[in-house]
Design a protein around this motif. Sequence first.
Motif, PDB file in Angstrom:
ATOM      1  N   CYS A   1      -5.778   2.874 -10.998  1.00  0.00           N
ATOM      2  CA  CYS A   1      -4.924   3.810 -10.286  1.00  0.00           C
ATOM      3  C   CYS A   1      -5.303   5.256 -10.666  1.00  0.00           C
ATOM      4  O   CYS A   1      -5.856   5.486 -11.739  1.00  0.00           O
TER       5      CYS A   1
ATOM      6  N   SER B   1       0.368   4.650  -6.022  1.00  0.00           N
ATOM      7  CA  SER B   1       0.028   3.274  -6.389  1.00  0.00           C
ATOM      8  C   SER B   1       0.618   2.919  -7.744  1.00  0.00           C
ATOM      9  O   SER B   1       0.888   3.794  -8.572  1.00  0.00           O
TER      10      SER B   1
ATOM     11  N   SER C   1       0.834  -1.199   0.000  1.00  0.00           N
ATOM     12  CA  SER C   1       0.000   0.000   0.000  1.00  0.00           C
ATOM     13  C   SER C   1       0.870   1.250   0.000  1.00  0.00           C
ATOM     14  O   SER C   1       1.920   1.291   0.662  1.00  0.00           O
TER      15      SER C   1
END
Length: 281
Positions: free
Chosen positions: A217, A187, A178
């Motif tokens: 994303c 990300s 994460s």
Amino acid sequence: MSALAITWGAGPASAIAYGEDVPDGDYPFSVRLAMTGLPAAGGGTRDSSCSGALVAPAWVITAGHCFRDEDGTHVSRTVARRTTATVGRTDLDGGGGHEIEVVEVHQADGADVALARLADPVADVEPLRIATAAPRPGERVRLTGYGRTERTGEENAGRLQTGSFTVGAVGETLTEFSGRAPRRDTSACRHDSGGPYFRERSGGPELVAVVSTGPGCPHPGADLGARTDTLRGWITATVNGRSDPLDGLSATLGGLLVLLLVAPPAAYAVLRRQRHARHRS
């Protein structure tokens, strides 16, 4: 340990969204794999790309799904008319580094990982070491990639991007990562597939996983990376010319055993999430 299972058919990853530019010369082991003339659905061709890392002078590690046929099956061969690795070049529009054709591909059994052999070895870039220890929940790692960013829309990043990530659940073959910095929604993005997640140690960086799959994303929360520490024996054997397919198979069987006997509820939750995820290539 949480059990995470691989579901082929989940979607690919791209360039790092909400990442940051890499300074010239940093992380020279980072690789861009450009595929020119891939077979397209309905006929014709298309171009694409993945990210990766140099793990031996003539070998690049990347995601297995970066080499797949029209049916989505992972294959141990190049698929595009030409696949070119750019190594040691932070700015793709700049000079330096190397552009070398990929001439051979090996798929790991049961893991979204592949090794691509280069036509010529790279002598002036130190390869990224493969970690011997598994990633740990809460551990901080770094990712590099050449995929799309929030700034580039449909275009890939022209410069290597990076971000810091926190390890979440760790399974036998997959691990959650994460975003941590520069933002919580940093990300992996399209064409970051195969990009290296690595520890930064005083003795040098070491690879723990490659980008495999995740949601669109940018986003907060986890993407999934394919572990590489469990494939160390297969990687070493392949690079040295004595690949044993049972190395990858043993990791697969171990993962299935954990999936069935250790933590089925968590595993099934991951399976459901992966059906809606996308590969990053």
